[in-house]
Design an enzyme around this catalytic site. Structure first.
Site, PDB file in Angstrom:
ATOM      1  N   SER A 104      50.928 -26.714 -32.888  1.00 34.63           N
ATOM      2  CA  SER A 104      50.388 -25.816 -31.872  1.00 34.63           C
ATOM      3  C   SER A 104      51.306 -25.844 -30.665  1.00 34.63           C
ATOM      4  O   SER A 104      51.704 -26.917 -30.210  1.00 34.63           O
ATOM      5  CB  SER A 104      48.974 -26.246 -31.477  1.00 34.63           C
ATOM      6  OG  SER A 104      48.451 -25.395 -30.480  1.00 34.63           O
ATOM      7  N   HIS A 108      54.351 -21.956 -20.709  1.00 40.44           N
ATOM      8  CA  HIS A 108      54.184 -21.248 -19.447  1.00 40.44           C
ATOM      9  C   HIS A 108      55.513 -21.330 -18.692  1.00 40.44           C
ATOM     10  O   HIS A 108      56.089 -22.410 -18.562  1.00 40.44           O
ATOM     11  CB  HIS A 108      53.052 -21.861 -18.622  1.00 40.44           C
ATOM     12  CG  HIS A 108      51.705 -21.711 -19.239  1.00 40.44           C
ATOM     13  ND1 HIS A 108      51.057 -20.493 -19.300  1.00 40.44           N
ATOM     14  CD2 HIS A 108      50.887 -22.612 -19.846  1.00 40.44           C
ATOM     15  CE1 HIS A 108      49.893 -20.656 -19.897  1.00 40.44           C
ATOM     16  NE2 HIS A 108      49.765 -21.926 -20.249  1.00 40.44           N
ATOM     17  N   HIS A 118      52.130 -18.260 -27.257  1.00 38.39           N
ATOM     18  CA  HIS A 118      51.309 -19.193 -28.030  1.00 38.39           C
ATOM     19  C   HIS A 118      51.675 -19.028 -29.497  1.00 38.39           C
ATOM     20  O   HIS A 118      51.905 -17.914 -29.985  1.00 38.39           O
ATOM     21  CB  HIS A 118      49.820 -18.883 -27.822  1.00 38.39           C
ATOM     22  CG  HIS A 118      48.929 -19.446 -28.888  1.00 38.39           C
ATOM     23  ND1 HIS A 118      48.362 -18.668 -29.870  1.00 38.39           N
ATOM     24  CD2 HIS A 118      48.519 -20.720 -29.142  1.00 38.39           C
ATOM     25  CE1 HIS A 118      47.634 -19.423 -30.667  1.00 38.39           C
ATOM     26  NE2 HIS A 118      47.710 -20.666 -30.248  1.00 38.39           N
ATOM     27  N   ASN A 120      50.770 -21.113 -33.450  1.00 33.80           N
ATOM     28  CA  ASN A 120      50.290 -22.256 -34.214  1.00 33.80           C
ATOM     29  C   ASN A 120      50.292 -21.936 -35.695  1.00 33.80           C
ATOM     30  O   ASN A 120      50.170 -20.773 -36.102  1.00 33.80           O
ATOM     31  CB  ASN A 120      48.892 -22.707 -33.750  1.00 33.80           C
ATOM     32  CG  ASN A 120      47.788 -21.828 -34.296  1.00 33.80           C
ATOM     33  OD1 ASN A 120      47.310 -22.046 -35.407  1.00 33.80           O
ATOM     34  ND2 ASN A 120      47.370 -20.836 -33.523  1.00 33.80           N
ATOM     35  N   HIS A 181      34.167 -11.072 -21.271  1.00 33.57           N
ATOM     36  CA  HIS A 181      33.559 -10.987 -19.937  1.00 33.57           C
ATOM     37  C   HIS A 181      34.495 -10.317 -18.925  1.00 33.57           C
ATOM     38  O   HIS A 181      34.043  -9.891 -17.865  1.00 33.57           O
ATOM     39  CB  HIS A 181      33.130 -12.368 -19.446  1.00 33.57           C
ATOM     40  CG  HIS A 181      34.251 -13.343 -19.235  1.00 33.57           C
ATOM     41  ND1 HIS A 181      34.714 -14.167 -20.233  1.00 33.57           N
ATOM     42  CD2 HIS A 181      35.000 -13.636 -18.143  1.00 33.57           C
ATOM     43  CE1 HIS A 181      35.692 -14.929 -19.770  1.00 33.57           C
ATOM     44  NE2 HIS A 181      35.889 -14.625 -18.500  1.00 33.57           N
ATOM     45  N   GLY A 264      39.874 -35.183 -31.066  1.00 27.29           N
ATOM     46  CA  GLY A 264      41.313 -35.146 -30.858  1.00 27.29           C
ATOM     47  C   GLY A 264      41.720 -35.664 -29.488  1.00 27.29           C
ATOM     48  O   GLY A 264      40.879 -36.007 -28.648  1.00 27.29           O
ATOM     49  N   ASN A 265      43.015 -35.702 -29.270  1.00 28.12           N
ATOM     50  CA  ASN A 265      43.559 -36.163 -28.004  1.00 28.12           C
ATOM     51  C   ASN A 265      43.313 -35.101 -26.930  1.00 28.12           C
ATOM     52  O   ASN A 265      43.761 -33.954 -27.066  1.00 28.12           O
ATOM     53  CB  ASN A 265      45.055 -36.441 -28.167  1.00 28.12           C
ATOM     54  CG  ASN A 265      45.697 -36.903 -26.883  1.00 28.12           C
ATOM     55  OD1 ASN A 265      46.148 -36.094 -26.084  1.00 28.12           O
ATOM     56  ND2 ASN A 265      45.769 -38.196 -26.699  1.00 28.12           N
TER      57      ASN A 265
END
Length: 280
Positions: A104, A108, A118, A120, A181, A264-265
């Site tokens: 993943s 930025h 992005h 993954n 939203h 997960g971490n």
């Protein structure tokens, strides 16, 4: 045909290889910009609630002159889903055991004209086994040529396997990377796919081609935009856009939820969040 264990090992090894090549390319871009920034790699281990081996991963993070913050994670975890969450996962309704490995990446950028991105790719096994993943471009200040070239390269990867893939997976990305939203898309799209489970070899080959396409096109876009001049107003627009990005990842992103629900971490799960954002 590979055994199940061999399939898991092959997928993990390729994800780790892709990570190494992506990180090397990103560091090369930093060198070209006169920066000595490099990735810091942090190993982490996961304990499984069932008491079995939980796996772990490596979180790689770099902050430089070009990449304000880029994270590249590879994780390989397994064990048992807790509670009702397992029933929401493909193939885990009656058997909560699972295995997952994947890469993943979120970047930025310092320059608002260089798009964030992005990507993954992942392989999961429950009572079923499948590949998923994709890549999507997230420019604070979109440039039509970059969007077109990014999509064209992903189309080429898709068309090599099935002419129907690109339109199907592009639409999937458009629907998934949407902030209800706000009634806006998170970026300018890309492709998103999941539950490829017909044939391990064919599905793995397609997943690899998606990863290779990303490695081919995104560094090229970074290099073409990295020296563009920008203004304080551009930075303000970038940080406002990052607020939207953070909202999506914290409210709607399935990968974030999966990481949190499987122990997960935390730093690896939330590395996708931008270093600076505004909500004015």
């Amino acid at each position: 045909m590979l055994t199940l264990d061999a399939q898991q090992s092959a997928a993990r090894a390729w994800f780790e290889s892709l990570r190494d090549r992506i990180c090397a390319e990103f560091q090369a871009i930093e060198r070209e910009a006169g920066s000595d920034a490099s990735f810091d790699y942090i190993h982490w281990d996961r304990s499984d609630p069932s008491g079995g081996p939980g796996g772990g991963g490596v979180r790689g993070v770099m902050k430089g002159r070009v990449f304000e913050k880029v994270g590249v994670n590879v994780s390989t975890v397994g064990g048992t889903f807790e509670g009702e969450f397992g029933r929401t996962i493909h193939g885990a309704g009656d058997d909560p055991r699972f295995f997952a490995t994947g890469i993943s990446l979120v970047a930025h950028m310092v320059n608002p004209h260089v798009p964030a991105v992005h990507m993954n790719c992942r392989f999961l096994r429950t009572t079923k086994q499948w590949f998923g993943g994709g890549a999507d471009l997230n420019p604070p200040l979109p440039i039509a040529d970059d969007t077109a070239d990014f999509h064209a390269r992903l189309r080429t990867a898709c068309d090599a396997h099935d002419p129907a893939h690109y339109q199907r997976f592009k639409q999937w990305a458009d629907e998934y990377f949407y902030i209800p939203h706000r009634k806006v898309h998170r970026g300018v799209g890309g492709i998103f796919f999941d539950h490829l489970e017909q044939d391990f070899d064919a599905d793995f080959a397609f997943t690899r081609d998606v990863g290779e396409a990303f490695l081919d096109i995104y560094p090229a876009i970074v290099r073409r935009r990295v020296d563009m001049p920008f203004t304080p107003a551009d930075v303000a627009a970038q940080r406002a856009w990052r607020g939207r990005y953070a909202e999506f990842n914290l409210v709607y992103d399935r990968g974030t939820l999966f990481g949190l629900k499987t122990g997960g971490n935390i730093d690896a799960i939330l590395m996708s969040l931008p270093p600076l954002a505004t909500w004015d």
